[in-house]
Design an enzyme around this catalytic site. Structure first.
Site, PDB file in Angstrom:
ATOM      1  N   LYS A  37       0.817  -1.219   0.000  1.00  0.00           N
ATOM      2  CA  LYS A  37       0.000   0.000   0.000  1.00  0.00           C
ATOM      3  C   LYS A  37       0.852   1.273   0.000  1.00  0.00           C
ATOM      4  CE  LYS A  37      -4.071  -2.141   2.038  1.00  0.00           C
ATOM      5  NZ  LYS A  37      -5.070  -2.153   3.103  1.00  0.00           N
ATOM      6  N   ASP A  74     -10.258   2.037   2.448  1.00  0.00           N
ATOM      7  CA  ASP A  74     -10.369   1.252   3.695  1.00  0.00           C
ATOM      8  C   ASP A  74     -11.243   1.953   4.736  1.00  0.00           C
ATOM      9  OD1 ASP A  74      -8.881  -0.972   2.955  1.00  0.00           O
ATOM     10  OD2 ASP A  74      -6.992  -0.180   3.740  1.00  0.00           O
TER      11      ASP A  74
HETATM   12  P1  NDP Z   1       0.510  -3.563   9.126  1.00  0.00           P
HETATM   13  O1  NDP Z   1       1.527  -4.655   9.072  1.00  0.00           O
HETATM   14  O2  NDP Z   1       0.644  -2.393   8.242  1.00  0.00           O
HETATM   15  O3  NDP Z   1       0.422  -2.989  10.650  1.00  0.00           O
HETATM   16  C1  NDP Z   1       0.450  -3.845  11.723  1.00  0.00           C
HETATM   17  C2  NDP Z   1       0.228  -3.077  13.031  1.00  0.00           C
HETATM   18  O4  NDP Z   1       0.130  -4.060  14.049  1.00  0.00           O
HETATM   19  C3  NDP Z   1       1.329  -2.128  13.422  1.00  0.00           C
HETATM   20  O5  NDP Z   1       0.777  -1.081  14.148  1.00  0.00           O
HETATM   21  C4  NDP Z   1       2.222  -3.009  14.329  1.00  0.00           C
HETATM   22  O6  NDP Z   1       2.870  -2.280  15.356  1.00  0.00           O
HETATM   23  C5  NDP Z   1       1.192  -3.874  14.996  1.00  0.00           C
HETATM   24  N1  NDP Z   1       1.756  -5.187  15.340  1.00  0.00           N
HETATM   25  C6  NDP Z   1       2.336  -6.074  14.503  1.00  0.00           C
HETATM   26  N2  NDP Z   1       2.730  -7.177  15.203  1.00  0.00           N
HETATM   27  C7  NDP Z   1       2.384  -6.954  16.492  1.00  0.00           C
HETATM   28  C8  NDP Z   1       2.509  -7.710  17.690  1.00  0.00           C
HETATM   29  N3  NDP Z   1       3.102  -8.925  17.709  1.00  0.00           N
HETATM   30  N4  NDP Z   1       2.017  -7.188  18.839  1.00  0.00           N
HETATM   31  C9  NDP Z   1       1.426  -5.975  18.845  1.00  0.00           C
HETATM   32  N5  NDP Z   1       1.271  -5.206  17.745  1.00  0.00           N
HETATM   33  C10 NDP Z   1       1.747  -5.704  16.585  1.00  0.00           C
HETATM   34  O7  NDP Z   1      -0.888  -4.309   8.919  1.00  0.00           O
HETATM   35  P2  NDP Z   1      -2.257  -3.644   8.424  1.00  0.00           P
HETATM   36  O8  NDP Z   1      -2.409  -2.357   9.121  1.00  0.00           O
HETATM   37  O9  NDP Z   1      -2.329  -3.652   6.948  1.00  0.00           O
HETATM   38  O10 NDP Z   1      -3.339  -4.720   8.938  1.00  0.00           O
HETATM   39  C11 NDP Z   1      -3.773  -4.741  10.285  1.00  0.00           C
HETATM   40  C12 NDP Z   1      -4.979  -5.653  10.421  1.00  0.00           C
HETATM   41  O11 NDP Z   1      -6.074  -5.131   9.693  1.00  0.00           O
HETATM   42  C13 NDP Z   1      -4.770  -7.080   9.893  1.00  0.00           C
HETATM   43  O12 NDP Z   1      -5.401  -7.972  10.768  1.00  0.00           O
HETATM   44  C14 NDP Z   1      -5.481  -7.074   8.554  1.00  0.00           C
HETATM   45  O13 NDP Z   1      -5.968  -8.375   8.228  1.00  0.00           O
HETATM   46  C15 NDP Z   1      -6.634  -6.137   8.856  1.00  0.00           C
HETATM   47  N6  NDP Z   1      -7.194  -5.458   7.654  1.00  0.00           N
HETATM   48  C16 NDP Z   1      -8.521  -5.668   7.361  1.00  0.00           C
HETATM   49  C17 NDP Z   1      -9.114  -5.031   6.290  1.00  0.00           C
HETATM   50  C18 NDP Z   1     -10.553  -5.269   6.007  1.00  0.00           C
HETATM   51  O14 NDP Z   1     -11.040  -4.816   4.948  1.00  0.00           O
HETATM   52  N7  NDP Z   1     -11.295  -5.924   6.874  1.00  0.00           N
HETATM   53  C19 NDP Z   1      -8.351  -4.115   5.423  1.00  0.00           C
HETATM   54  C20 NDP Z   1      -6.968  -3.953   5.819  1.00  0.00           C
HETATM   55  C21 NDP Z   1      -6.419  -4.616   6.902  1.00  0.00           C
HETATM   56  P3  NDP Z   1       4.347  -1.609  15.203  1.00  0.00           P
HETATM   57  O15 NDP Z   1       4.094  -0.204  14.730  1.00  0.00           O
HETATM   58  O16 NDP Z   1       4.869  -1.703  16.577  1.00  0.00           O
HETATM   59  O17 NDP Z   1       5.095  -2.441  14.213  1.00  0.00           O
END
Ligand code: NDP
Length: 287
Positions: free
Chosen positions: A66, A105
């Protein structure tokens, strides 16, 4: 002439977008072909340009591209510019020179909350967990929908601070707090930190869930997600997953490309039944 669209990502084989857009197109009587493109990491631009040059009209963009899509698009919608992330690209004549990048989104989340879950956002207090690509896309539309207070909490506080900074000029602007400092007082808790992918609890006190009206997980699955189970066990009266957001963001992309707003309820129900059936099906035993 058949118009060609696709979803590009890595991995992408799990994507439900082809099924969703095929059903939208059938119901709208539009001749459309929608596929999946698996782009190698580092190979996003080449894969997009190949698809466009072969006559493709537009793409949905999913993990992890993205931000690459934002960087590659020549022009952006206001909501994509604010998010710094693109999930919808348009290459047709109306998009003009270069590609047009949008982000649907947040519109998808807001429409699912307001229309499917009957959750009015005006004046509400919202907690957003996570500061990744999805969180970036939903902040602006939540503010546009009139939330009264928006708090962002994330594993890496610096990433939450960077996200919040972009919206500092808004009349109601989001603030970030540390996860361990969260106290009750939110009407809505939105989970965007991918806990469902890890089948893991979020570090949130039961009292925060119990005081909320709705807990919403962006992740979706055939069985209640870890976040939905946690929220219910903690006493939150309503908890749901992000399948509705998936369908609504797709409908918004369809509208951006074709100027037609498809009906979403039948598609949502079909997908929900398919997910439930996949979950209920016995897994093949290894021989
Ligand atoms: P990203 O990888 O861009 O972001 C992940 C986020 O989660 C970051 O803030 C990261 O924190 C945090 N994170 C990752 N691992 C951990 C962990 N082990 N413990 C705590 N925090 C963690 O993912 P997306 O933002 O694209 O996706 C997030 C969720 O949204 C997913 O579940 C995805 O499936 C869902 N989604 C659903 C959509 C829908 O249409 N329903 C559309 C888009 C996404 P840090 O900054 O510390 O790395």
């Amino acid at each position: 002439m058949t118009q060609r669209y696709a979803v590009i990502g890595n991995p992408v084989e799990h994507s439900r977008s082809p099924q969703i857009h095929a059903q939208f197109a059938r119901e709208a009587g539009i001749d459309l072909e929608y596929g999946r493109i698996l782009a190698p990491l580092g190979g996003f631009v080449e894969a997009v340009e190949r698809f466009r040059d072969a006559g493709g009209s537009g793409l949905n963009v999913t993990l992890p591209f993205k931000l690459d899509a934002f960087a590659w698009a020549a022009r952006h919608s206001e909501r994509a510019a604010e998010a710094g992330a693109v999930n919808t690209l348009r290459f047709d004549a109306q998009a003009g020179e270069g590609a047009w990048g949008d982000n649907t989104d947040g519109a998808g989340l807001v429409r699912d909350l307001v229309e499917r879950h009957d959750f009015a956002l005006a004046g509400r207090s919202v907690l957003l967990l996570g500061a990744g690509g999805a969180a970036r896309g939903v902040v602006g539309p939540l503010l546009d929908a009139g939330v009264g207070r928006l708090v962002v909490a994330n594993r890496s506080p610096a990433n939450a601070a960077r996200l919040v900074e972009k919206f500092a000029a808004r009349a109601v602007h989001p603030v970030c707090v540390r996860l361990d400092a969260l106290e009750p007082g939110f009407d809505l808790v939105v989970e965007a930190s991918g806990s469902g992918l890890r089948d893991e609890r979020v570090p949130l006190a039961d009292e925060v869930f119990a005081a909320a009206t709705l807990a919403y997980d962006l992740f979706y699955a055939g069985a209640p997600t870890a976040f939905v189970r946690q929220a219910r066990a903690a006493g939150c009266p309503r908890a749901c997953d992000g399948l509705g957001m998936l369908v609504e963001q797709a409908a918004e992309s369809f509208f951006v490309w074709l100027g037609v707003r498809p009906a979403t309820e039948a598609v949502y129900r079909t997908l929900r039944e398919a997910l439930d059936a996949e979950h209920a099906a016995p897994r093949p035993r290894p021989r």
